[in-house]
Design a protein around this motif. Structure first.
Motif, PDB file in Angstrom:
ATOM      1  N   SER A 141       3.727   6.254  -5.114  1.00 43.11           N
ATOM      2  CA  SER A 141       3.587   6.276  -6.507  1.00 43.11           C
ATOM      3  C   SER A 141       2.579   7.563  -7.111  1.00 43.11           C
ATOM      4  CB  SER A 141       3.001   4.972  -7.297  1.00 43.11           C
ATOM      5  OG  SER A 141       3.873   4.052  -7.083  1.00 43.11           O
ATOM      6  N   ARG A 142       1.810   7.789  -6.023  1.00 45.61           N
ATOM      7  CA  ARG A 142       0.907   9.133  -6.200  1.00 45.61           C
ATOM      8  C   ARG A 142       1.561  10.193  -5.614  1.00 45.61           C
ATOM      9  NH1 ARG A 142      -5.222   9.713  -3.854  1.00 45.61           N
ATOM     10  NH2 ARG A 142      -5.627  11.953  -4.542  1.00 45.61           N
ATOM     11  N   TYR A 143       2.233  10.168  -4.567  1.00 45.11           N
ATOM     12  CA  TYR A 143       2.416  11.562  -3.956  1.00 45.11           C
ATOM     13  C   TYR A 143       4.259  11.833  -4.248  1.00 45.11           C
ATOM     14  CZ  TYR A 143      -1.872  11.945  -1.539  1.00 45.11           C
ATOM     15  OH  TYR A 143      -3.383  11.936  -1.248  1.00 45.11           O
ATOM     16  N   ALA A 144       4.990  10.773  -4.633  1.00 45.04           N
ATOM     17  CA  ALA A 144       6.303  11.207  -4.905  1.00 45.04           C
ATOM     18  C   ALA A 144       6.832  10.013  -5.732  1.00 45.04           C
ATOM     19  CB  ALA A 144       6.960  10.892  -3.382  1.00 45.04           C
ATOM     20  N   PRO A 145       6.284  10.292  -7.003  1.00 41.49           N
ATOM     21  CA  PRO A 145       6.544   9.256  -7.987  1.00 41.49           C
ATOM     22  C   PRO A 145       8.052   8.957  -8.445  1.00 41.49           C
ATOM     23  CG  PRO A 145       5.285  10.930  -8.897  1.00 41.49           C
ATOM     24  CD  PRO A 145       5.305  11.219  -7.563  1.00 41.49           C
ATOM     25  N   ALA A 146       8.653  10.124  -8.301  1.00 38.97           N
ATOM     26  CA  ALA A 146      10.061  10.036  -8.548  1.00 38.97           C
ATOM     27  C   ALA A 146      11.127   9.274  -7.680  1.00 38.97           C
ATOM     28  CB  ALA A 146      10.721  11.435  -8.873  1.00 38.97           C
ATOM     29  N   SER A 147      10.530   9.572  -6.309  1.00 44.28           N
ATOM     30  CA  SER A 147      11.200   8.739  -5.197  1.00 44.28           C
ATOM     31  C   SER A 147      10.456   7.432  -4.809  1.00 44.28           C
ATOM     32  CB  SER A 147      11.213   9.880  -4.205  1.00 44.28           C
ATOM     33  OG  SER A 147      11.768  10.783  -4.619  1.00 44.28           O
ATOM     34  N   ALA A 148       9.537   6.994  -5.413  1.00 43.98           N
ATOM     35  CA  ALA A 148       8.792   5.815  -4.853  1.00 43.98           C
ATOM     36  C   ALA A 148       9.471   4.644  -4.815  1.00 43.98           C
ATOM     37  CB  ALA A 148       7.598   5.574  -5.766  1.00 43.98           C
ATOM     38  N   PRO A 149      10.308   4.125  -5.869  1.00 37.56           N
ATOM     39  CA  PRO A 149      11.123   2.840  -5.597  1.00 37.56           C
ATOM     40  C   PRO A 149      11.962   3.007  -4.377  1.00 37.56           C
ATOM     41  CG  PRO A 149      10.781   3.443  -7.875  1.00 37.56           C
ATOM     42  CD  PRO A 149      10.370   4.709  -7.186  1.00 37.56           C
ATOM     43  N   ALA A 150      12.813   4.264  -4.431  1.00 38.18           N
ATOM     44  CA  ALA A 150      13.818   4.339  -3.501  1.00 38.18           C
ATOM     45  C   ALA A 150      13.098   4.430  -2.068  1.00 38.18           C
ATOM     46  CB  ALA A 150      14.483   5.440  -3.702  1.00 38.18           C
ATOM     47  N   LEU A 151      12.066   5.003  -1.958  1.00 38.68           N
ATOM     48  CA  LEU A 151      11.458   5.044  -0.518  1.00 38.68           C
ATOM     49  C   LEU A 151      10.858   3.759  -0.394  1.00 38.68           C
ATOM     50  CD1 LEU A 151       9.957   6.694   1.694  1.00 38.68           C
ATOM     51  CD2 LEU A 151       8.173   7.096   0.152  1.00 38.68           C
ATOM     52  N   ILE A 152      10.393   2.902  -1.179  1.00 39.34           N
ATOM     53  CA  ILE A 152       9.868   1.547  -0.537  1.00 39.34           C
ATOM     54  C   ILE A 152      10.989   0.597  -0.006  1.00 39.34           C
ATOM     55  CG2 ILE A 152       8.609  -0.471  -1.408  1.00 39.34           C
ATOM     56  CD1 ILE A 152       7.114   2.178  -0.682  1.00 39.34           C
ATOM     57  N   ALA A 153      12.067   0.814  -0.682  1.00 38.92           N
ATOM     58  CA  ALA A 153      13.340   0.026  -0.446  1.00 38.92           C
ATOM     59  C   ALA A 153      14.204   0.354   0.796  1.00 38.92           C
ATOM     60  CB  ALA A 153      14.481   0.205  -1.675  1.00 38.92           C
ATOM     61  N   LYS A 154      13.853   1.810   0.989  1.00 46.97           N
ATOM     62  CA  LYS A 154      14.198   2.405   2.399  1.00 46.97           C
ATOM     63  C   LYS A 154      13.502   1.507   3.483  1.00 46.97           C
ATOM     64  CE  LYS A 154      17.345   5.094   4.634  1.00 46.97           C
ATOM     65  NZ  LYS A 154      18.631   4.892   4.442  1.00 46.97           N
ATOM     66  N   LEU A 155      12.100   1.743   3.146  1.00 47.62           N
ATOM     67  CA  LEU A 155      11.344   1.472   4.508  1.00 47.62           C
ATOM     68  C   LEU A 155      11.501  -0.236   4.627  1.00 47.62           C
ATOM     69  CD1 LEU A 155       7.986   3.282   3.713  1.00 47.62           C
ATOM     70  CD2 LEU A 155       9.709   3.750   5.523  1.00 47.62           C
ATOM     71  N   ASP A 156      11.617  -1.151   3.257  1.00 48.35           N
ATOM     72  CA  ASP A 156      11.817  -2.355   3.443  1.00 48.35           C
ATOM     73  C   ASP A 156      12.947  -2.785   4.176  1.00 48.35           C
ATOM     74  OD1 ASP A 156      11.774  -4.946   3.095  1.00 48.35           O
ATOM     75  OD2 ASP A 156      11.898  -4.870   1.021  1.00 48.35           O
ATOM     76  N   GLU A 157      14.094  -1.828   3.931  1.00 44.08           N
ATOM     77  CA  GLU A 157      15.337  -2.257   4.553  1.00 44.08           C
ATOM     78  C   GLU A 157      15.553  -1.605   6.117  1.00 44.08           C
ATOM     79  OE1 GLU A 157      19.994  -1.308   4.060  1.00 44.08           O
ATOM     80  OE2 GLU A 157      18.573   0.245   3.187  1.00 44.08           O
ATOM     81  N   GLY A 158      14.685  -0.613   6.194  1.00 43.37           N
ATOM     82  CA  GLY A 158      14.825  -0.121   7.592  1.00 43.37           C
ATOM     83  C   GLY A 158      13.790  -0.664   8.745  1.00 43.37           C
TER      84      GLY A 158
ATOM     85  N   LEU B 285       0.830  -1.359   0.203  1.00 40.94           N
ATOM     86  CA  LEU B 285       0.036   0.030  -0.029  1.00 40.94           C
ATOM     87  C   LEU B 285       0.824   1.352   0.169  1.00 40.94           C
ATOM     88  CD1 LEU B 285      -2.869  -0.899   2.514  1.00 40.94           C
ATOM     89  CD2 LEU B 285      -2.847  -1.027   0.017  1.00 40.94           C
ATOM     90  N   ALA B 286       2.017   1.123   0.684  1.00 38.15           N
ATOM     91  CA  ALA B 286       2.762   2.407   0.803  1.00 38.15           C
ATOM     92  C   ALA B 286       3.315   2.699  -0.636  1.00 38.15           C
ATOM     93  CB  ALA B 286       3.968   2.073   1.863  1.00 38.15           C
ATOM     94  N   GLU B 287       3.715   1.501  -1.225  1.00 32.94           N
ATOM     95  CA  GLU B 287       4.148   1.787  -2.721  1.00 32.94           C
ATOM     96  C   GLU B 287       3.226   2.527  -3.603  1.00 32.94           C
ATOM     97  OE1 GLU B 287       6.435  -0.937  -6.008  1.00 32.94           O
ATOM     98  OE2 GLU B 287       5.348  -1.871  -4.503  1.00 32.94           O
ATOM     99  N   GLN B 288       2.023   2.281  -3.334  1.00 36.95           N
ATOM    100  CA  GLN B 288       0.904   2.868  -4.156  1.00 36.95           C
ATOM    101  C   GLN B 288       0.813   4.405  -3.780  1.00 36.95           C
ATOM    102  OE1 GLN B 288      -2.677   0.542  -3.615  1.00 36.95           O
ATOM    103  NE2 GLN B 288      -2.040  -1.283  -4.167  1.00 36.95           N
ATOM    104  N   TRP B 289       0.749   4.601  -2.630  1.00 33.20           N
ATOM    105  CA  TRP B 289       0.933   6.009  -1.910  1.00 33.20           C
ATOM    106  C   TRP B 289       1.881   6.656  -2.536  1.00 33.20           C
ATOM    107  CZ3 TRP B 289       4.106   8.953   0.576  1.00 33.20           C
ATOM    108  CH2 TRP B 289       3.680  10.120   1.105  1.00 33.20           C
TER     109      TRP B 289
END
Length: 210
Positions: free
Chosen positions: A177-194, A171-175
Motif C-alpha cells: 500500500s505504501r510502495y505500489a498502491p495501485a498494484s497492492a490488491p493484485a500483488l497480495i492476491a498473487k502472493l496468497d495464491e502462489g 504486513l506485505a499488504e501494508q508494504w
C-alpha cells in the motif's frame, strides 16, 4: 521442542536498491511472520520480485515494473522453504536446493505416508516410520544427528507456519500500500495464491481439487 518456520533465502536481496531492506542475517534466511520489521518485509519483497524477474537494474523506477512482472508470472517461485529445528538437540533442517517456499504444504503428505522430496544434492533426507519421521539435515550428516518428528505433531507445527504466513501477508499488504498502491490488491492476491497461504490446512492440500 520442535519449531517449524517458513523461510526465504535472502541472497537475491544483496545490494538491492529499489526500496529499503534490512541487513542480511548470517545464515541468509528470513523467517516469515507477522512480526517482521518494515525493512525485513522490504527484504522479503526484494527476494520475491527479484527471483521472479530477469531485470537486475537498480534504477528506482524499475521497482514498480519489477512488481508488475511478478503479477504476470504463471507461478510464484520463492527460494527457501521449511526450517525445522529441535531446540533440545540443536539440530536444524534447512530448506534444500530447489524445494521452494511455494511447496511448503508438501509436508502435509507425511500425514498420509507419502514421500517428501526436500531438494537436490545434499538436501535433508527422511526416514518414515509408523508414528514418526526421522529427518537428517543432509546426506553426509552423522547417523545420530537427526530430528524425530512425531507425525501427530505435524498438523500443529504446520498450522503455526500457516498462521505466520498469514501474518506476513498482512504486513506485505501494508508494504504494498505504501510502495505500489495501485498494484497492492493484485500483488497480495498473487502472493496468497502462489505461496498457497489462504486456503485452510484442514480443507486442502496443494494439487487437491477438493
Amino acid at each position: 521442542m520442535l519449531i517449524m518456520d517458513a523461510v526465504l533465502e535472502t541472497y537475491d536481496a544483496v545490494d538491492f536498491a529499489l526500496w529499503p531492506t534490512a541487513a542480511p542475517s548470517a545464515d541468509r534466511l528470513l523467517v516469515l511472520s507477522g512480526h517482521l520489521s518494515p525493512l525485513e518485509v522490504g527484504t522479503a519483497m526484494a527476494v520475491l520480485t527479484s527471483y521472479n524477474s530477469d531485470d537486475r537494474a537498480s534504477d528506482p523506477e524499475v521497482g514498480i515494473r519489477r512488481i508488475e512482472e511478478l503479477l504476470d508470472v504463471d507461478l510464484v517461485i520463492a527460494p527457501g522453504g521449511i526450517l525445522l529445528q529441535d531446540t533440545a538437540t540443536g539440530v536444524v533442517i534447512e530448506p534444500g536446493c530447489c524445494f521452494g517456499l511455494e511447496n511448503w504444504r508438501d509436508w502435509l503428505g507425511l500425514l498420509h505416508g507419502e514421500e517428501l522430496w526436500l531438494g537436490h544434492d545434499t538436501a535433508a533426507h527422511i526416514e518414515q516410520q509408523e508414528t514418526l519421521v526421522r529427518v537428517w539435515p543432509e546426506t553426509d550428516t552423522p547417523a545420530e544427528r537427526f530430528i524425530e518428528l512425531p507425525v501427530a505433531e505435524l498438523p500443529d507445527l504446520l498450522q503455526t507456519v500457516h498462521n505466520k504466513l498469514n501474518g506476513f501477508l498482512a504486513l506485505a499488504e501494508q508494504w504494498a500500500s505504501r510502495y505500489a498502491p495501485a498494484s497492492a490488491p493484485a500483488l497480495i492476491a498473487k502472493l496468497d495464491e502462489g505461496l498457497h497461504i489462504g486456503t485452510p490446512l484442514d480443507n486442502s492440500r496443494v494439487g487437491d481439487p477438493s
